[in-house]
Motif scaffolding. Structure first.
Motif, PDB file in Angstrom:
ATOM      1  N   TYR A 212       0.813  -1.217   0.000  1.00 51.12           N
ATOM      2  CA  TYR A 212       0.000   0.000   0.000  1.00 51.12           C
ATOM      3  C   TYR A 212       0.849   1.269   0.000  1.00 51.12           C
ATOM      4  CZ  TYR A 212      -4.575  -2.196   0.609  1.00 51.12           C
ATOM      5  OH  TYR A 212      -5.748  -2.903   0.415  1.00 51.12           O
TER       6      TYR A 212
ATOM      7  N   TRP B  49       0.706   0.313  -8.343  1.00 50.37           N
ATOM      8  CA  TRP B  49      -0.606   0.911  -8.556  1.00 50.37           C
ATOM      9  C   TRP B  49      -0.646   1.651  -9.886  1.00 50.37           C
ATOM     10  CZ3 TRP B  49      -4.366   0.674  -4.517  1.00 50.37           C
ATOM     11  CH2 TRP B  49      -3.907   0.078  -3.338  1.00 50.37           C
TER      12      TRP B  49
ATOM     13  N   TRP C   1      -3.323   4.818  -7.545  1.00 52.69           N
ATOM     14  CA  TRP C   1      -2.472   5.404  -6.505  1.00 52.69           C
ATOM     15  C   TRP C   1      -3.083   6.702  -5.983  1.00 52.69           C
ATOM     16  CZ3 TRP C   1       0.813   4.038  -3.086  1.00 52.69           C
ATOM     17  CH2 TRP C   1       1.667   4.971  -2.464  1.00 52.69           C
TER      18      TRP C   1
ATOM     19  N   ARG D 294      -5.804   5.650  -3.692  1.00 55.91           N
ATOM     20  CA  ARG D 294      -5.256   5.098  -2.452  1.00 55.91           C
ATOM     21  C   ARG D 294      -4.851   6.198  -1.490  1.00 55.91           C
ATOM     22  NH1 ARG D 294      -2.376   4.657   1.316  1.00 55.91           N
ATOM     23  NH2 ARG D 294      -0.687   5.941   0.688  1.00 55.91           N
ATOM     24  N   GLN D 295      -4.232   7.243  -2.033  1.00 59.69           N
ATOM     25  CA  GLN D 295      -3.820   8.365  -1.197  1.00 59.69           C
ATOM     26  C   GLN D 295      -5.023   9.168  -0.706  1.00 59.69           C
ATOM     27  OE1 GLN D 295      -0.949   9.920  -4.203  1.00 59.69           O
ATOM     28  NE2 GLN D 295       0.509   9.912  -2.493  1.00 59.69           N
TER      29      GLN D 295
ATOM     30  N   LEU E 173      -6.175   4.382   1.945  1.00 53.03           N
ATOM     31  CA  LEU E 173      -6.344   2.933   2.017  1.00 53.03           C
ATOM     32  C   LEU E 173      -5.086   2.294   2.601  1.00 53.03           C
ATOM     33  CD1 LEU E 173      -7.952   2.120  -1.465  1.00 53.03           C
ATOM     34  CD2 LEU E 173      -9.078   2.810   0.662  1.00 53.03           C
ATOM     35  N   SER E 174      -5.277   1.299   3.462  1.00 52.25           N
ATOM     36  CA  SER E 174      -4.137   0.569   4.012  1.00 52.25           C
ATOM     37  C   SER E 174      -4.420  -0.920   4.185  1.00 52.25           C
ATOM     38  CB  SER E 174      -3.745   1.159   5.383  1.00 52.25           C
ATOM     39  OG  SER E 174      -4.838   1.076   6.291  1.00 52.25           O
TER      40      SER E 174
ATOM     41  N   HIS F 169      -8.910  -1.129  -7.772  1.00 49.37           N
ATOM     42  CA  HIS F 169      -7.538  -0.613  -7.718  1.00 49.37           C
ATOM     43  C   HIS F 169      -6.668  -1.463  -6.799  1.00 49.37           C
ATOM     44  CE1 HIS F 169      -8.833   2.762 -10.039  1.00 49.37           C
ATOM     45  NE2 HIS F 169      -9.592   3.272  -9.089  1.00 49.37           N
ATOM     46  N   GLU F 170      -7.217  -1.903  -5.674  1.00 49.98           N
ATOM     47  CA  GLU F 170      -6.459  -2.766  -4.766  1.00 49.98           C
ATOM     48  C   GLU F 170      -6.165  -4.113  -5.424  1.00 49.98           C
ATOM     49  OE1 GLU F 170      -7.910  -1.895  -0.305  1.00 49.98           O
ATOM     50  OE2 GLU F 170      -9.544  -1.969  -1.776  1.00 49.98           O
TER      51      GLU F 170
END
Length: 444
Positions: A234, A240, A245, A248-249, A253-254, A289-290
């Motif tokens: 992550y 990503w 990405w 995620r930012q 997300l973690s 995305h993950e």
């Protein structure tokens, strides 16, 4: 028995099946809404979801529109509420502010509609015009209600408070003979032109050539995904996409949604229960995305939609596409984790009887699988019976999901069924499996 008698018997069997499917869907809707009090029914548990009472009245309203008014030609039950329960008129986040039917009135409404629908069913020829042939309109409404039941199940996962849903655990897993299988290059028939209850986006059947590829024998597990997290997945933009990405930012997300970091590993919150994460279950509640980032980290990729369907349906021994990975018979409890029989994915290897001819497991049930394909119509697509079911979403910001989840009913569990959602969605029961191209050396 004469041909006419045989046809009549077939129609009556279909009528009985429709009535059973209508009752099964309604029993599930009632169980999901009776499990909580009125305050919970009218509350919005997430901006992503409608209040449960909206879903309940919405399925009744769709049933009224298509079966009471259209198929039955009857007078409206409540035409004054059509706008309130039109999903295209009001975003989910705005629905709590609408003058919705209160729980008791919503329950009376859906009962009254259902009484009329059963009378319409007794009188419908279940043949003739396209909407009624093969019981299509009834099947469409059954599937619609079951899809909303899965949505209501996802709302239950988002609600706070003590557990109110209960089910036995899924069957145990077992080792699989290989981590991946080769799907040889060949054309296959994708989609269907013969399934009476198939929806418009599943039609028509058409030949698609798919190059040779490898696909995971099972979905990616919690243990495998945890390894990605512990390896800093992550925190490393290499894995990503640019868009992934950025999200995620933005969303910070973690880990998968509902995972909780503990001193000695990971826990999850599942329908109000906090418990250790089963290492051998498919990971769930990850967005596209993950899934894509994990696949890149693992040196692989997500399957495309034609690849997934070929792995699920194509039988090289006969050259035909099956209705399900295991054959053409309807799903049984030995085939797949469907229908909310359990409240989680089953461990990998739990359903050997449901494997595809190529030896791919758990393609149907457990978790929806993210695919690296956008949503579009098949060649020769024709919207039916209304363009808003599928066509209105073509070309939008959607990624494909296939296979169904533990919350998907068997009536919508066929291997041609297509689902789609925004690539950032994590509240749905979605996981994934990986694929990779086959090298010339491997094919030799």
């Amino acid at each position: 028995m004469t041909t006419a008698n045989t046809e009549t018997a077939g129609i009556e069997q279909l009528r009985t099946r429709v009535a059973e499917q209508l009752e099964r869907a309604r029993a599930r809707s009632i169980a999901l809404t009776d499990a909580v009090d009125d305050d919970d029914l009218v509350r919005q548990h997430s901006k992503l979801m409608s209040p449960l009472v909206w879903d309940l009245a919405h399925v009744g309203n769709q049933e009224e529109l298509w079966l009471v008014r259209d198929v039955g030609g009857r007078e409206p039950v409540r035409c004054d509420i059509d706008n309130l329960y039109d999903a295209f008129q009001h975003a989910r986040a705005d629905r709590p502010a609408l003058p919705l039917l209160p729980p008791a009135e919503a329950r009376r409404y859906v009962r009254e509609v259902r009484d009329k629908v059963l009378d319409v069913l007794e009188r419908s020829p279940l043949e003739g015009r396209r909407l009624e042939a093969g019981g299509f309109a009834f099947g469409m409404i059954v599937q619609h209600e079951q899809q909303h039941d899965e949505t209501m199940l996802a709302t239950h996962q988002l609600r706070a408070g003590a557990p109110v849903l209960h089910a036995p655990p899924p069957p145990p897993g077992r080792p699989l003979p290989a981590a991946e299988v080769l799907i040889p290059a060949a054309s296959f028939a994708m989609g269907t032109s013969i399934d009476a209850w198939a929806l418009d986006n599943e039609r028509p059947a058409h030949e698609v050539f798919v190059d040779a590829f490898f696909i995971d024998t099972a979905p990616v597990t919690n243990a495998a995904y945890a390894a990605f997290i512990e390896a800093g997945g992550y925190d490393d933009p290499r894995w990503w996409s640019e868009r992934g990405w950025a999200y995620r930012q933005h969303a910070n997300l973690s880990a998968p949604r509902f995972w909780l970091r503990a001193a000695d590993g990971w826990l999850r919150r599942r329908f109000g229960v906090v418990e250790p994460i089963p290492p051998d279950e498919p990971v769930v509640h990850v967005c596209f995305h993950e899934a894509q980032a994990y696949a890149a980290w693992a040196g692989r990729r997500l399957p495309t939609e034609p690849e997934w369907e070929k792995a699920a349906r194509f039988d090289p021994a006969t050259g035909r596409s099956r209705r399900y990975p295991w054959g053409d018979e309807d799903p049984g409890p030995e085939h797949a984790n469907l229908g909310q029989r359990h409240l989680s994915p089953a461990p990998v290897g739990a359903y050997p009887a449901g494997a595809s001819p190529a030896g791919v497991h758990q393609l149907v049930g457990d978790v929806w699988e993210w695919l690296d394909s956008d949503f579009h119509g098949y060649p020769g697509f024709e919207p039916f019976p209304y363009r808003e079911y599928s066509e209105a979403f073509f070309g939008g910001d959607y990624k494909m999901l296939r296979g169904g989840s533990f919350g998907t009913d068997p009536v919508a569990g066929r291997a041609t069924f297509r689902n789609w959602d925004h690539p950032i969605r994590r509240q749905i029961f979605a996981g994934f499996r990986c694929a990779r191209d086959a090298s010339p050396e491997e094919l030799a």
